[in-house]
Design an enzyme around this catalytic site. Structure first.
Site, short mmCIF file in Angstrom:
data_model
loop_
_atom_site.label_atom_id
_atom_site.label_comp_id
_atom_site.label_asym_id
_atom_site.label_seq_id
_atom_site.Cartn_x
_atom_site.Cartn_y
_atom_site.Cartn_z
N HIS A 16 -16.68 -21.40 -18.80
CA HIS A 16 -16.96 -20.98 -17.41
C HIS A 16 -18.23 -21.65 -16.87
CE1 HIS A 16 -13.89 -17.74 -16.74
NE2 HIS A 16 -13.82 -17.87 -18.05
N ASP A 18 -17.92 -24.97 -16.13
CA ASP A 18 -17.45 -26.14 -15.37
C ASP A 18 -17.55 -25.93 -13.86
OD1 ASP A 18 -15.26 -24.38 -15.35
OD2 ASP A 18 -13.77 -25.90 -15.92
N GLY A 103 0.05 -21.52 -22.19
CA GLY A 103 -0.76 -20.34 -21.90
C GLY A 103 -1.61 -19.86 -23.06
N SER A 108 -1.85 -26.78 -22.01
CA SER A 108 -0.54 -27.42 -21.89
C SER A 108 -0.38 -28.01 -20.50
CB SER A 108 0.58 -26.41 -22.16
OG SER A 108 0.65 -25.44 -21.13
N ASP A 153 -10.28 -29.68 -18.27
CA ASP A 153 -9.05 -29.91 -19.04
C ASP A 153 -8.54 -31.33 -18.85
OD1 ASP A 153 -9.45 -27.24 -19.30
OD2 ASP A 153 -7.63 -26.62 -18.24
N TYR A 205 -10.65 -14.24 -13.51
CA TYR A 205 -11.23 -15.59 -13.40
C TYR A 205 -11.82 -15.77 -12.00
CZ TYR A 205 -11.42 -20.74 -13.52
OH TYR A 205 -11.83 -22.05 -13.46
#
Ligand code: ADP
Ligand code: MG
Length: 363
Positions: A16, A18, A103, A108, A153, A205
């Site tokens: 958290h 980023d 997930g 993914s 990611d 989030y």
């Protein structure tokens, strides 16, 4: 025809941070998604080895897109956005096949999106370059899928290097490879996928993100990255909301832990990473409050079985836990997690070892 592979990722440390313009230290995994793009006679066709049926759509931009299953937006998103960018995208058939669990916090989605974007780049001769590939991959998740992810990611999936973690500055999106070779220190990176259902993950989030923005505004900084670790007490004293104080403490100390982790790895002291991982977990559990009983249980079990450090990885509220485990304790550590889960009445976790692999590449 072009065929590209892009990996999933594990975030070693920096959670958290980023979207607070801070620092992260992910690594690319051996597992990932392979995408084949080939010319077709008409329309755009998308097939996933992990989904039933074909999705066939008429070429268009984002606003004119056909209604498609959610998963297909991760693939078609790149086509819609390229169309909007003025690229004449011909009829294509796109096939994807991934072994990244969905997930689980191993991204993914980035494996899928980045492999698609790289294959399209080659097939259409776009020559996007490293920054362009990153930008398009991020827009697919942010604008086409609508997932407010921070960009780590895609960075890890595109730029990861075998035997290295990727130190990323999320303010300017620059990255540097940092040696990560636990085996040389007699250690293994163990991953326990708790398979805990993500509870309220999206809403939580968004709430954390909003809280961080509020705190930055109250402190008069562009982002929480601008609060130095040395100034933390001062900053906390200027906030009267207990929740925001906790968020700031997590983000500021987590950024400091990433920087320390980079120093430790550059010095070849992989074992000194352990305490930083465990401190990161405590911060996510107590200050940011994004863990769930399954991940806390897995961390405790790994530490109890001799891990030098352990933490939840990924956005939280479920997902995977990583542990830095002596090679001769790997089986015992896996057993300890499975036993703890059985005793707590949780579903069976999946435990596997991970190494740092290369980022996106032709397949
Ligand atoms: P994570 O990235 O942590 O695995 P996300 O929710 O960000 O989780 O992304 C998962 C979504 O990505 C899936 O629900 C699905 O829509 C899509 N996806 C990932 N891999 C595939 C695949 N092989 N085929 C089709 N869709 C996929
Ligand atoms: Mg994802």
């Amino acid at each position: 025809m072009s065929r590209w592979f892009a990996p999933g990722r594990i975030n070693l440390i920096g959670e958290h941070t980023d979207y607070n313009d801070g620092f992260v230290l992910p690594l690319a995994l051996p597992m990932g998604c392979a995408t084949t793009v080939a010319a077709a006679d008409a329309r755009w066709t998308v097939v996933s080895a992990q989904e039933d049926g074909e999705v066939v759509v008429t070429p268009s931009g984002l606003s004119g897109r056909d209604d498609v299953p959610d998963w297909a937006t991760y693939v078609l998103g790149a086509l819609w956005l390229l169309h909007d960018d003025g690229v004449d995208v011909p009829p294509l058939r796109i096939e994807v096949d991934s072994d990244v669990p969905v997930g689980a916090g191993l991204s993914s989605s980035a494996a899928l999106v980045c492999s698609v974007v790289c294959a399209l780049d080659e097939q259409l001769g776009l020559d996007l370059g490293s920054d362009g590939l990153l930008a398009l991959s991020r827009r697919v998740e942010n604008d086409a899928v609508g997932a407010p992810t921070g960009g780590m990611d895609q960075l890890a999936s595109l730029r990861g290097e075998a035997g290295h973690a990727l130190f990323c500055d999320m303010r300017d999106l620059t990255s540097q490879s940092v040696p990560f070779d636990p085996a040389a220190a007699g250690l293994t990176l163990l991953v326990a996928d708790t398979r805990a259902p993500h509870r309220h993950a999206d809403g939580e989030y968004a709430a954390r993100r909003r809280g961080c923005e509020q705190a930055a505004e109250a402190l008069g900084v562009a982002a929480l990255r601008d609060v130095a670790d040395a100034d933390l007490d001062d900053a906390l004293a200027r906030l009267d909301d207990e929740e925001l104080q906790r968020y700031v403490r997590h983000v500021v100390t987590e950024d400091a832990r990433v920087l320390e982790a980079v120093d430790v790895l550059r010095a070849g002291r992989v074992d000194d990473l352990g305490p930083l991982l465990t401190a990161s977990h405590a911060s996510m559990r107590d200050d940011f409050q994004i863990t769930v009983p399954e991940v806390d249980t897995a961390v405790e079990a790994l530490l109890g079985a001799g891990a030098l450090g352990a933490r939840m990885t990924g956005g939280g509220f479920g997902g995977c836990v990583i542990g830095l485990v002596p090679q001769d304790s790997v089986d015992a550590a896996g057993d300890a997690v499975r036993r703890a889960f059985a005793e707590s009445g949780f579903g069976e976790p999946t435990v596997f070892t991970a190494t740092a692999a290369a980022g996106a590449r032709p397949a």
